[in-house]
Enzyme design. Structure first.
Site, PDB file in Angstrom:
ATOM      1  CD  GLU B  73      -2.955  -0.488  -0.046  1.00  0.00           C
ATOM      2  OE1 GLU B  73      -3.262  -1.408  -0.816  1.00  0.00           O
ATOM      3  OE2 GLU B  73      -3.251   0.712  -0.264  1.00  0.00           O
ATOM      4  CB  SER B 159      18.600  -7.413  -8.677  1.00  0.00           C
ATOM      5  OG  SER B 159      18.361  -6.377  -7.766  1.00  0.00           O
ATOM      6  CG  HIS B 288       7.642 -10.174 -10.669  1.00  0.00           C
ATOM      7  ND1 HIS B 288       8.438 -11.208 -10.229  1.00  0.00           N
ATOM      8  CD2 HIS B 288       8.479  -9.140 -10.912  1.00  0.00           C
ATOM      9  CE1 HIS B 288       9.699 -10.815 -10.227  1.00  0.00           C
ATOM     10  NE2 HIS B 288       9.756  -9.561 -10.640  1.00  0.00           N
ATOM     11  CB  SER B 289       7.538  -6.485  -8.259  1.00  0.00           C
ATOM     12  OG  SER B 289       7.496  -5.804  -9.508  1.00  0.00           O
TER      13      SER B 289
END
Lengths: 359, 396
Positions: B73, B159, B288-289
């Site tokens: 959020e 990453s 996914h993101s």
């Protein structure tokens, strides 16, 4: 990845006519040694590895053919017998794999020395070198440090074609977080490899296949097991007064009065600039491609720091902008020869006709 | 007449029948499970979990859920630049962590913050990293969710996909040489198994006899790529044998099954000094993101199905409740507290100063080299001369 076709190239892969020209001067220089002892670069590297492994049980060697085969270029000869398979690790064929594994072991406290059969094969592992090794200390804010050394032959040998001949100095030296070293002589090889192994940061150590068999004089100080050279300091092989020539690795042997860079990153800008401020002229020499090369960096650094001292345009001598051809005549034209360096030095001194600007 | 032939690699029996090994078995590898969908144990033989551990597991799963909701959020509100959730994978995160010892070294991919949570990373520490403030252990160097903490034996998230796999083998080699009573545990997704690093790691780990547990979160999706387009094998578990690695498939949404399997895997890895592969089947409920909208490539009702009827947290809850270890009041108290803590942590993190200028140049190398000292000096001079060009609220 098939093995490199190794050619016997006599004493250093420099073509015959140039050899005759350079020989007398080089032998005279070599007589300046005090201890009278000579050592090949191969033995220098081997002894440095041996001494560092003996001094610190966390140091270990990993790579293809480093153990049983005694090393593809015999740099790790005898180490398996002395230290055992736990510390001299023969790997399956996967540069990405063993580079990553090496980095992981360094994360957890070991001090690996990873050998690439040639830095051309390091391309398969470059993600681990850059993203796993070089950047980790920074990205983890100091929680993960990587005291790893990646070493192996770099640049051209002779007659080995495009995928075995590229110089990667500029590639690695553009990455913050890495240190990049390029020894020339046996003294350089011993001192810099020891420094690299002891260094807490990841180091890319660029050797040269054709120099492995070359002998150089070594003093008693160099032979001592505590001998170490500082990283980031260039060596003035012989002081010249007319023009500053910089070179590294095999190219150092092509010019006598030259600054032997020894360290590509960090670059010894101070020594280079101090010299240019005396000679007022600069020629950089490298085997690698011109665009974005080591010479480009040096030229810019001199323009930035010593523009007012320059009496002539700076010039970079580099390899031809082509993948290295195989045919001997083409290969010879793809790399700087002594004549190219001599002509460049003359141009800098306004003693010859300037080269036409490239289109 | 000889019945077998001697080749490099050993003896092999020979046959006159030319037959090809099928590309896949008729039956897929079975999946280890303890609790059914309603939280009933399907057999009495499973790794028992004490009330304390079970309640801690459940609270951590709930905390992870709430953390994900609130941080997500916050990103949507523009307070964070990025976030990714572990929705649907709470059991894998928490139960696997619970089965490990704090000395086991963890090399995560990025969807395993629950492991760090289990080990004691606080809401404030998570928030600090996401906001990249000066209290962040990462000194604001990385995007959100790239947590890392030496004291929790949790390596900083990086990453590139699957690079942690060979690194894990290397770290395990180091543990092996030290003869530690610990192993390395590394996580990756179904997509990560396609990387070359996956192949090299399993192969190498077997050859080096490294004590590493490879945990694959097969959640069905690698951004928009479903597993049917990722590989054609029976998932990831079958790849273990190809490398000489012992492996197991487990129901990743069953906290007790995950706990049991990881506990056993860990024992074997350390006692026998060998790698183990665990494939945990699950479903990525979230996108996914925050840079993804998965409704664009999968049906909304599929997502709902997994979110509601196959929810690992609810399933575990049923088991705990039936044991009398948790009731509705405990649950709402827990949720209320966590929410409050999180919102507070976010407020504090948001207001905390960003890292100082010196942190731009530190840690590139072990010691600050002269060229960076020079750059820092020049930058500070520039800031002094042109203060209006320098952002406020950023300490110098």
């Amino acid at each position: 990845m098939w093995g490199i076709i190794r050619q016997k190239v006599g004493t250093g892969g420099i073509s015959a006519p140039s050899m005759e020209r350079i020989r007398p001067a080089v032998s005279a220089w070599r007589c300046y040694s005090s201890s009278g002892k000579e050592m090949t670069v191969r033995d220098a590297l081997n002894s440095a590895l041996d001494e560092e492994m003996s001094a610190d049980p966390k140091v270990y060697v990993m790579g293809e053919e480093v153990g049983e085969y005694q090393g593809a270029y015999k740099i790790t000869k005898g180490l398996l017998d002395k230290y055992g398979p736990e510390r001299v690790v023969d790997t399956p064929i996967t540069e990405a794999g063993f580079a990553g594994i090496g980095v992981g072991s360094a994360y957890y406290g070991l001090r690996p020395v990873i050998e690439f059969m040639t830095f051309n094969f390091s391309m398969q592992a470059i993600d681990h070198i850059i993203n796993s090794a070089a950047k980790s200390n920074y990205m983890s804010a100091g929680q993960i440090n990587v005291p790893i050394v990646f070493r192996g032959p770099n640049g051209a040998a002779a007659g080995v074609g495009a995928q075995h001949s590229q110089c990667f100095a500029a590639w690695y030296a553009s990455c913050p977080g890495l240190k990049v070293l390029a020894p020339y002589s046996s003294e350089d090889a011993r001192g810099l490899l020891k420094a690299a192994i002891r260094d807490p940061d990841p180091v890319v150590f660029l050797e040269n296949e054709l120099l492995y068999g070359e002998s150089f004089p070594v003093s008693a100080e160099v032979l001592d097991s505590s001998f170490c050279l500082p990283i980031g300091k260039a060596k003035i092989e012989r002081e010249g007064k007319d023009v500053t020539i910089t070179a590294f690795s095999k190219m150092v042997g092509y010019a006598l009065k030259v600054i032997n860079l020894r360290s590509i990153r960090p670059l010894d800008r101070a020594t280079i600039n101090a010299s240019v401020r005396k000679t007022n002229r600069l020629v950089t020499v490298e085997e690698g491609f011109a665009q974005h090369g080591v010479g480009a960096e040096i030229c810019t650094s001199v323009i930035e720091d010593s523009f007012g001292y320059l009496d002539a345009p700076v010039e970079r001598i580099s390899g031809a902008d082509v993948p290295t051809p195989y045919a001997a005549n083409l290969e010879r034209m793809a790399f700087p020869q002594i004549e190219d360096i001599v002509r460049a030095a003359q141009r800098a001194c306004f003693r010859s006709v300037p080269m036409a600007a490239a289109a | 007449m000889f019945q077998s032939l001697d080749f490099p690699g050993g003896r092999v029996a020979f046959t006159s029948d030319m037959s090809f090994i099928a590309e896949s078995s008729e039956k897929r590898v079975k999946c280890y499970r303890v609790l059914d969908d309603n939280g009933h144990p399907m057999s009495s033989r499973f790794e028992q979990v004490s009330k304390e551990v079970a309640v801690k597991m459940y609270s951590s799963m709930v905390t992870l859920q709430i953390m994900d909701t609130i941080f997500y959020e916050a990103q949507r509100q523009g307070r964070l630049s990025f976030y990714l959730t572990s929705n649907g994978e709470e059991a894998i995160n928490i139960a696997s962590a619970a089965a490990l010892s704090p000395d086991d070294v963890v090399l995560p991919q990025y969807r395993e913050p629950g492991v760090l949570l289990w080990r004691g990373f606080t809401m404030q520490e998570f928030a600090n990293q996401c906001f990249g403030n000066k209290a962040d252990y990462g000194k604001g160097r990385q995007m959100p969710i790239h947590y890392g903490s030496n004291k929790h034996n949790y390596f900083t998230v990086s990453s590139p996909i699957a690079t942690q796999l060979p690194q894990a083998v290397g770290a395990a080699y180091s543990l092996k040489m030290d003869r530690r009573d610990a192993c390395v545990v590394t996580y990756f997704g179904d997509g990560g198994s396609s990387e070359g690093d996956f192949h090299a790691s399993l192969n190498f780990a077997a050859v080096m006899e490294a004590p590493v547990v490879f945990i694959c979160r097969n959640n069905g999706w690698a951004i928009s790529t479903p597993t049917s387009e990722q590989f054609r094998s029976d998932g990831i578990v079958v790849k273990g044998q190809a490398y000489g690695v012992r492996s197991i498939r487990v129901d990743g949404n069953d906290a007790l099954a995950v706990y049991g399997a990881i506990h056993a895997a860990r024992e074997m890895a350390i006692r026998e000094q060998r790698p183990i592969l665990v494939e945990a089947l699950t479903y990525r409920v979230g996108h996914h993101s925050t840079s993804d909208d998965s409704t664009k490539y999968r049906p909304a009702d599929e997502i709902q199905h997994w979110k509601i009827s196959r929810n690992p947290v609810a399933r575990f809850r049923k088991w705990i409740e039936r044991n009398g270890w948790l009731n509705d009041e405990d649950e709402s108290e827990l949720r209320g507290n966590v929410r409050k803590q999180l919102l507070h942590a976010i407020q504090v993190a948001e207001r905390t100063e960003k890292p100082p200028l010196g942190d731009l140049f530190a840690d590139v190398y072990d010691h600050l080299p002269s060229n960076l000292q020079e750059q820092e000096r020049l930058l500070r001079e520039t800031i002094e001369k042109h203060p209006q060009d320098y952002p406020d609220g950023v300490p110098v």
